[in-house]
Design a protein around this motif. Structure first.
Motif, mmCIF file in Angstrom:
data_model
loop_
_atom_site.group_PDB
_atom_site.id
_atom_site.type_symbol
_atom_site.label_atom_id
_atom_site.label_comp_id
_atom_site.label_asym_id
_atom_site.label_seq_id
_atom_site.Cartn_x
_atom_site.Cartn_y
_atom_site.Cartn_z
ATOM 1 N N HIS A 1 0.606 -1.156 -0.035
ATOM 2 C CA HIS A 1 -0.065 -0.109 -0.195
ATOM 3 C C HIS A 1 0.869 1.283 0.029
ATOM 4 O O HIS A 1 1.526 1.455 0.977
ATOM 5 N N GLU B 1 -4.094 -0.230 -7.725
ATOM 6 C CA GLU B 1 -5.644 0.389 -7.714
ATOM 7 C C GLU B 1 -5.469 1.345 -6.725
ATOM 8 O O GLU B 1 -4.948 1.126 -5.796
ATOM 9 N N PRO B 2 -6.399 2.411 -6.963
ATOM 10 C CA PRO B 2 -6.105 3.501 -6.042
ATOM 11 C C PRO B 2 -7.266 3.071 -4.753
ATOM 12 O O PRO B 2 -8.271 2.428 -5.017
ATOM 13 N N LEU B 3 -6.822 3.538 -3.910
ATOM 14 C CA LEU B 3 -7.745 3.256 -2.542
ATOM 15 C C LEU B 3 -8.721 4.389 -2.585
ATOM 16 O O LEU B 3 -8.752 5.439 -2.795
ATOM 17 N N GLN B 4 -9.807 3.986 -1.917
ATOM 18 C CA GLN B 4 -11.016 4.912 -1.940
ATOM 19 C C GLN B 4 -10.974 5.675 -0.486
ATOM 20 O O GLN B 4 -11.531 6.590 -0.442
ATOM 21 N N ALA B 5 -10.247 5.020 0.526
ATOM 22 C CA ALA B 5 -10.046 5.860 1.739
ATOM 23 C C ALA B 5 -8.920 5.258 2.370
ATOM 24 O O ALA B 5 -8.325 4.346 1.859
ATOM 25 N N GLU B 6 -8.302 6.187 3.113
ATOM 26 C CA GLU B 6 -7.052 5.616 4.080
ATOM 27 C C GLU B 6 -7.161 4.824 5.145
ATOM 28 O O GLU B 6 -7.417 5.360 6.379
ATOM 29 N N ALA C 1 -9.650 -0.291 3.386
ATOM 30 C CA ALA C 1 -9.837 0.163 1.883
ATOM 31 C C ALA C 1 -8.620 -0.276 1.094
ATOM 32 O O ALA C 1 -8.680 -0.997 0.050
ATOM 33 N N LYS D 1 -9.595 -3.970 -0.155
ATOM 34 C CA LYS D 1 -10.538 -3.897 -1.164
ATOM 35 C C LYS D 1 -9.591 -3.538 -2.515
ATOM 36 O O LYS D 1 -9.751 -4.188 -3.901
ATOM 37 N N ALA D 2 -8.831 -2.670 -2.199
ATOM 38 C CA ALA D 2 -8.063 -2.408 -3.583
ATOM 39 C C ALA D 2 -7.093 -3.329 -4.107
ATOM 40 O O ALA D 2 -6.954 -3.594 -5.391
#
Length: 216
Positions: free
Chosen positions: A139, A174-179, A183, A186-187
């Protein structure tokens, strides 16, 4: 009232006022105590069966990690180039290299291209060997919320002829939707699914098109 008595009275009142706050604080700490979570790495895709009779080949799948840093159930992240760390309260349910290898084998078996697909841990003699090496699973949080990066090197070996047939490196982000760890997981699932699409497709193409004399 003397000064000393006044001080004692103020202290007593302060203790009474703070008592409910302290009690509430203990309750909150109990409810919000850190919980250690284990996450399962998922393949969000499905196998696509290939038309025709399966090739008379047994394919074995093996896996490893290029670095000891990734050969663990800890989830890795970085907030600066060259600086790596692990999430403290979140981890994988098993080592990522092993899970990726099993998901690759399951996806490949579902395609029905080969007579059989098994992992190296099984008591099966194989014709071909697919070696998967996890190069990176990180990450990257240098720019929050960051991106999930997965890199795998694959090598196809003909065991009977003792020679390498092909090799390829696969990389997905894949970009994360939250830190957060949730999340990030999921990415990672999304990035890994694309990586499995590409790597399984590469092997099927090698067997059905690129190496017809060895595969039939």
């Amino acid at each position: 009232m003397s000064t000393r008595a006044s001080v004692r009275r103020r202290r007593a009142l302060l203790a009474v006022c703070l008592a409910p706050v302290a009690a509430a604080g203990c309750v909150n700490i109990g409810k919000e105590a850190p919980v250690r979570l284990s996450y399962v790495l998922h393949d969000l895709g499905t196998a696509r069966p290939v038309q025709g009779a399966p090739l008379d080949l047994v394919v074995l799948v093996a896996w490893s990690s290029a670095s000891a840093f990734y050969d663990t159930t800890s989830i890795a992240y970085s907030r600066a180039p060259g600086a790596l760390a692990y999430y403290q309260l979140s981890r994988w349910s098993e080592r990522p290299a092993e899970q990726i290898g099993r998901l690759f084998a399951r996806r490949l078996a579902g395609a029905g291209v080969f007579r059989d697909v098994a992992t190296m841990s099984a008591a099966v003699r194989g014709d071909w060997l697919v070696e998967l090496q996890l190069d990176e699973m990180l990450h990257d949080d240098a720019t929050p919320p960051g991106v999930a990066r997965v890199s795998v090197s694959a090598r196809l070996v003909d065991r009977s002829r003792r020679r390498a047939l092909d090799s390829r490196r696969f990389h997905e982000e894949e970009p994360l939707q939250a830190e957060s760890a949730a999340a990030a997981v999921k990415a990672f699932d999304v990035a890994l699914t694309r990586l499995l699409d590409a790597s399984v497709g590469w092997l099927i193409d090698a067997a059905t098109r690129g190496l017809p004399e060895a595969a039939r």
